[in-house]
Design a protein around this motif. Structure first.
Motif, PDB file in Angstrom:
ATOM      1  N   VAL A  96       0.843  -1.200   0.000  1.00 47.17           N
ATOM      2  CA  VAL A  96       0.000   0.000   0.000  1.00 47.17           C
ATOM      3  C   VAL A  96       0.879   1.251   0.000  1.00 47.17           C
ATOM      4  O   VAL A  96       0.623   2.203  -0.748  1.00 47.17           O
ATOM      5  N   LEU A  97       1.915   1.256   0.812  1.00 44.26           N
ATOM      6  CA  LEU A  97       2.835   2.400   0.869  1.00 44.26           C
ATOM      7  C   LEU A  97       3.508   2.628  -0.480  1.00 44.26           C
ATOM      8  O   LEU A  97       3.526   3.750  -1.000  1.00 44.26           O
ATOM      9  N   VAL A  98       4.041   1.575  -1.065  1.00 43.66           N
ATOM     10  CA  VAL A  98       4.756   1.705  -2.337  1.00 43.66           C
ATOM     11  C   VAL A  98       3.804   2.125  -3.458  1.00 43.66           C
ATOM     12  O   VAL A  98       4.138   2.980  -4.283  1.00 43.66           O
ATOM     13  N   LEU A  99       2.612   1.545  -3.488  1.00 42.94           N
ATOM     14  CA  LEU A  99       1.630   1.950  -4.505  1.00 42.94           C
ATOM     15  C   LEU A  99       1.227   3.407  -4.328  1.00 42.94           C
ATOM     16  O   LEU A  99       1.056   4.132  -5.315  1.00 42.94           O
ATOM     17  N   SER A 100       1.085   3.836  -3.089  1.00 42.71           N
ATOM     18  CA  SER A 100       0.750   5.242  -2.831  1.00 42.71           C
ATOM     19  C   SER A 100       1.838   6.166  -3.366  1.00 42.71           C
ATOM     20  O   SER A 100       1.547   7.174  -4.008  1.00 42.71           O
ATOM     21  N   ILE A 101       3.074   5.796  -3.106  1.00 43.26           N
ATOM     22  CA  ILE A 101       4.192   6.602  -3.611  1.00 43.26           C
ATOM     23  C   ILE A 101       4.186   6.599  -5.139  1.00 43.26           C
ATOM     24  O   ILE A 101       4.323   7.647  -5.784  1.00 43.26           O
ATOM     25  N   ALA A 102       4.016   5.410  -5.724  1.00 38.58           N
ATOM     26  CA  ALA A 102       4.068   5.290  -7.185  1.00 38.58           C
ATOM     27  C   ALA A 102       2.932   6.056  -7.864  1.00 38.58           C
ATOM     28  O   ALA A 102       3.122   6.633  -8.932  1.00 38.58           O
ATOM     29  N   LEU A 123       1.044   8.620  -6.444  1.00 35.74           N
ATOM     30  CA  LEU A 123       0.884  10.012  -6.024  1.00 35.74           C
ATOM     31  C   LEU A 123       2.096  10.903  -6.277  1.00 35.74           C
ATOM     32  O   LEU A 123       1.976  12.124  -6.270  1.00 35.74           O
ATOM     33  N   SER A 124       3.251  10.304  -6.482  1.00 32.26           N
ATOM     34  CA  SER A 124       4.461  11.102  -6.685  1.00 32.26           C
ATOM     35  C   SER A 124       4.544  11.595  -8.122  1.00 32.26           C
ATOM     36  O   SER A 124       4.623  10.809  -9.066  1.00 32.26           O
ATOM     37  N   SER A 125       4.548  12.899  -8.268  1.00 34.56           N
ATOM     38  CA  SER A 125       4.648  13.468  -9.609  1.00 34.56           C
ATOM     39  C   SER A 125       6.088  13.422 -10.136  1.00 34.56           C
ATOM     40  O   SER A 125       6.307  13.540 -11.334  1.00 34.56           O
ATOM     41  N   LEU A 178       8.190  10.790  -9.707  1.00 31.05           N
ATOM     42  CA  LEU A 178       8.620   9.430  -9.990  1.00 31.05           C
ATOM     43  C   LEU A 178       8.678   9.204 -11.502  1.00 31.05           C
ATOM     44  O   LEU A 178       7.718   9.469 -12.223  1.00 31.05           O
ATOM     45  N   SER A 179       9.809   8.720 -11.964  1.00 30.52           N
ATOM     46  CA  SER A 179      10.004   8.494 -13.397  1.00 30.52           C
ATOM     47  C   SER A 179       9.293   7.219 -13.845  1.00 30.52           C
ATOM     48  O   SER A 179       8.841   6.419 -13.031  1.00 30.52           O
ATOM     49  N   THR A 180       9.244   7.023 -15.142  1.00 34.17           N
ATOM     50  CA  THR A 180       8.668   5.801 -15.695  1.00 34.17           C
ATOM     51  C   THR A 180       9.453   4.587 -15.216  1.00 34.17           C
ATOM     52  O   THR A 180       8.880   3.556 -14.864  1.00 34.17           O
ATOM     53  N   LEU A 181      10.768   4.707 -15.162  1.00 35.52           N
ATOM     54  CA  LEU A 181      11.615   3.629 -14.656  1.00 35.52           C
ATOM     55  C   LEU A 181      11.286   3.340 -13.191  1.00 35.52           C
ATOM     56  O   LEU A 181      11.183   2.179 -12.788  1.00 35.52           O
ATOM     57  N   GLY A 182      11.119   4.384 -12.407  1.00 35.71           N
ATOM     58  CA  GLY A 182      10.769   4.219 -10.996  1.00 35.71           C
ATOM     59  C   GLY A 182       9.421   3.543 -10.822  1.00 35.71           C
ATOM     60  O   GLY A 182       9.256   2.634 -10.003  1.00 35.71           O
ATOM     61  N   LYS A 183       8.440   3.969 -11.617  1.00 36.73           N
ATOM     62  CA  LYS A 183       7.111   3.348 -11.545  1.00 36.73           C
ATOM     63  C   LYS A 183       7.192   1.880 -11.941  1.00 36.73           C
ATOM     64  O   LYS A 183       6.580   1.020 -11.291  1.00 36.73           O
ATOM     65  N   ALA A 184       7.934   1.573 -12.979  1.00 27.73           N
ATOM     66  CA  ALA A 184       8.077   0.177 -13.421  1.00 27.73           C
ATOM     67  C   ALA A 184       8.700  -0.668 -12.317  1.00 27.73           C
ATOM     68  O   ALA A 184       8.236  -1.786 -12.041  1.00 27.73           O
ATOM     69  N   TYR A 185       9.742  -0.136 -11.684  1.00 24.60           N
ATOM     70  CA  TYR A 185      10.392  -0.881 -10.606  1.00 24.60           C
ATOM     71  C   TYR A 185       9.411  -1.147  -9.473  1.00 24.60           C
ATOM     72  O   TYR A 185       9.269  -2.286  -9.004  1.00 24.60           O
ATOM     73  N   PHE A 186       8.723  -0.116  -9.017  1.00 24.93           N
ATOM     74  CA  PHE A 186       7.854  -0.281  -7.852  1.00 24.93           C
ATOM     75  C   PHE A 186       6.604  -1.093  -8.164  1.00 24.93           C
ATOM     76  O   PHE A 186       6.152  -1.877  -7.329  1.00 24.93           O
ATOM     77  N   PHE A 187       6.040  -0.962  -9.360  1.00 25.81           N
ATOM     78  CA  PHE A 187       4.912  -1.819  -9.729  1.00 25.81           C
ATOM     79  C   PHE A 187       5.359  -3.275  -9.816  1.00 25.81           C
ATOM     80  O   PHE A 187       4.633  -4.185  -9.414  1.00 25.81           O
TER      81      PHE A 187
END
Length: 134
Positions: free
Chosen positions: A82-88, A90-92, A94-103
């Motif tokens: 839940v924390l990681v999804l919230s960051i992914a 809600l964070s403006s 966060l890069s596409t690479l960052g979103k891919a990693y966290f998802f």
């Protein structure tokens, strides 16, 4: 390896070691590419490290884990997702690479939560089936 109420903690602990190492030690070196501060990444890594210590301690020191021990890590993993999804989401910054990693990380942890829940049900209660079906 057959999953049971003891070695599920080994699987969780090893996964948490990899997660905490990549998130807390490797990704901060490339925080510009991820889009999160190095401090945020280290904090996420620290959470993973705490989970690793808990799971590996349960595996190595507890002969017969109690149901509450497994439910604790299931709940902790869920809250981390839940924390990681919230960051992914809600964070403006966060890069596409960052979103891919966290998802990807959430997908892996969600699979682990599924396995942990299945072991819990088979070992402690709701369905007492043989674990070979895992």
């Amino acid at each position: 390896m057959k999953l049971n109420q003891k070695n599920i903690f080994l699987l969780d602990g090893i996964g948490a070691v990899f997660s905490s190492t990549s998130t807390g030690l490797i990704l901060p070196q490339f925080f510009e590419w991820i889009g999160l501060s190095a401090m945020t990444l280290r904090l996420l890594g620290l959470i993973g490290f705490v989970f690793a210590v808990y799971s590996l301690t349960c595996f190595s020191l507890v002969k017969n884990p109690k149901p509450s021990m497994l439910l604790t890590i299931v709940f902790a993993n869920f809250l981390y997702c839940v924390l990681v999804l919230s960051i992914a989401l809600l964070s403006s910054e966060l890069s596409t690479l960052g979103k891919a990693y966290f998802f990807g990380e959430v997908a892996i942890i969600a699979g682990l939560i599924f396995l942990e829940t299945r072991v819990y049900r088979n070992s402690f209660g709701l369905r007492r089936k043989k674990l070979e079906s895992l």
